[in-house]
Write a protein that holds these residues in place. Sequence first.
Motif, PDB file in Angstrom:
ATOM      1  N   LEU A 118       0.049   9.906  -4.916  1.00  0.00           N
ATOM      2  CA  LEU A 118       0.265  11.253  -4.376  1.00  0.00           C
ATOM      3  C   LEU A 118       1.151  12.081  -5.303  1.00  0.00           C
ATOM      4  O   LEU A 118       0.915  13.282  -5.504  1.00  0.00           O
ATOM      5  N   GLU A 119       2.161  11.459  -5.881  1.00  0.00           N
ATOM      6  CA  GLU A 119       3.026  12.161  -6.836  1.00  0.00           C
ATOM      7  C   GLU A 119       2.223  12.666  -8.021  1.00  0.00           C
ATOM      8  O   GLU A 119       2.381  13.816  -8.459  1.00  0.00           O
ATOM      9  N   LEU A 177      -0.882  16.742 -11.297  1.00  0.00           N
ATOM     10  CA  LEU A 177      -2.127  17.051 -11.997  1.00  0.00           C
ATOM     11  C   LEU A 177      -2.822  18.303 -11.466  1.00  0.00           C
ATOM     12  O   LEU A 177      -3.522  18.995 -12.200  1.00  0.00           O
ATOM     13  N   SER A 178      -2.641  18.577 -10.202  1.00  0.00           N
ATOM     14  CA  SER A 178      -3.433  19.619  -9.535  1.00  0.00           C
ATOM     15  C   SER A 178      -3.310  20.990 -10.165  1.00  0.00           C
ATOM     16  O   SER A 178      -4.241  21.800 -10.101  1.00  0.00           O
ATOM     17  N   SER A 179      -2.185  21.275 -10.796  1.00  0.00           N
ATOM     18  CA  SER A 179      -1.995  22.589 -11.413  1.00  0.00           C
ATOM     19  C   SER A 179      -2.683  22.700 -12.775  1.00  0.00           C
ATOM     20  O   SER A 179      -2.772  23.788 -13.339  1.00  0.00           O
ATOM     21  N   LYS A 204      -4.662  17.596   2.774  1.00  0.00           N
ATOM     22  CA  LYS A 204      -5.198  18.753   2.051  1.00  0.00           C
ATOM     23  C   LYS A 204      -4.617  18.782   0.643  1.00  0.00           C
ATOM     24  O   LYS A 204      -3.412  18.674   0.462  1.00  0.00           O
ATOM     25  N   THR A 205      -5.473  18.947  -0.350  1.00  0.00           N
ATOM     26  CA  THR A 205      -5.032  18.972  -1.746  1.00  0.00           C
ATOM     27  C   THR A 205      -5.409  20.293  -2.401  1.00  0.00           C
ATOM     28  O   THR A 205      -6.332  20.978  -1.958  1.00  0.00           O
ATOM     29  N   ALA A 206      -4.687  20.639  -3.467  1.00  0.00           N
ATOM     30  CA  ALA A 206      -4.912  21.919  -4.157  1.00  0.00           C
ATOM     31  C   ALA A 206      -6.270  21.958  -4.848  1.00  0.00           C
ATOM     32  O   ALA A 206      -6.870  23.035  -4.998  1.00  0.00           O
ATOM     33  N   LYS A 213       0.818  -1.209   0.000  1.00  0.00           N
ATOM     34  CA  LYS A 213       0.000   0.000   0.000  1.00  0.00           C
ATOM     35  C   LYS A 213       0.854   1.262   0.000  1.00  0.00           C
ATOM     36  O   LYS A 213       0.480   2.277  -0.594  1.00  0.00           O
ATOM     37  N   GLU A 214       2.016   1.211   0.641  1.00  0.00           N
ATOM     38  CA  GLU A 214       2.880   2.386   0.733  1.00  0.00           C
ATOM     39  C   GLU A 214       3.342   2.852  -0.643  1.00  0.00           C
ATOM     40  O   GLU A 214       3.281   4.038  -0.973  1.00  0.00           O
ATOM     41  N   THR A 215       3.801   1.910  -1.484  1.00  0.00           N
ATOM     42  CA  THR A 215       4.236   2.265  -2.836  1.00  0.00           C
ATOM     43  C   THR A 215       3.063   2.751  -3.674  1.00  0.00           C
ATOM     44  O   THR A 215       3.167   3.740  -4.409  1.00  0.00           O
ATOM     45  N   HIS A 216       1.944   2.059  -3.576  1.00  0.00           N
ATOM     46  CA  HIS A 216       0.720   2.460  -4.280  1.00  0.00           C
ATOM     47  C   HIS A 216       0.367   3.911  -3.952  1.00  0.00           C
ATOM     48  O   HIS A 216       0.164   4.746  -4.843  1.00  0.00           O
TER      49      HIS A 216
END
Length: 232
Positions: A172-173, A178-180, A201-203, A164-167
Amino acid sequence: MEKETKTIGIIHAIHLTIRAMQPFLEKYIPDVEVMHLCDDTIQRDNIAAGVGVIPKHNYFRFAQYAHNLEESGVELILLACSTFNYAAELARPMIDIPIMQIDRPMMELAVSQGRRVGMLATLATTVPSSERLLRIVAEEKKRPVEITTVLRPEAFEAIQRGDKETHNRILLEEINRLSSKVDSIVMAQLSMSALEPYLGKTAVPVYNSGTTGFDFIRRTLYGAAAPAEVHA
């Protein structure tokens, strides 16, 4: 007077989704009886058929399973697989109870946020069906969308082996990248909902089908005001 127990049926195309949705079942509909019906050969055959191709026998299987669940007395049927979400549309004329696609509530929320929607997927076969469903929702809501899709299959491989950590790190990367470029992001598979507790919290709004799907089911079964014990 004892409260009548509500029952839903969930059709899975891979056993992984049963485990992935358990936290959401416990949070949103803990008092609902759930009947799981899983056929791992559906996902196997979908992948073997190639991206954008769904074997006809898988649509038939879904309709048959939906019929079996209806006969068993469930009040609602949920299709937990994104890859062949069209199966729900094909089966509805044959079934007399509601059939829901797990991703639909998430798509509706994303469309309401703005024209630019980012779609993050970890399984290639999911992409055509998820993009199609998003466009259907946008057309129904009369809100045109521009879809930016990112596919990271190595994240799916990680979650399959229990990493799960790698997933989560991979997702998240991509969310940060994408957020911008977009107004909202949808995570195209239920298995990706594993990220939800670590998202922070996400943009831009980031939607997963575990949270949005089971919140919708809760409101469908209980109305706008759900029982207090459901609000975990």
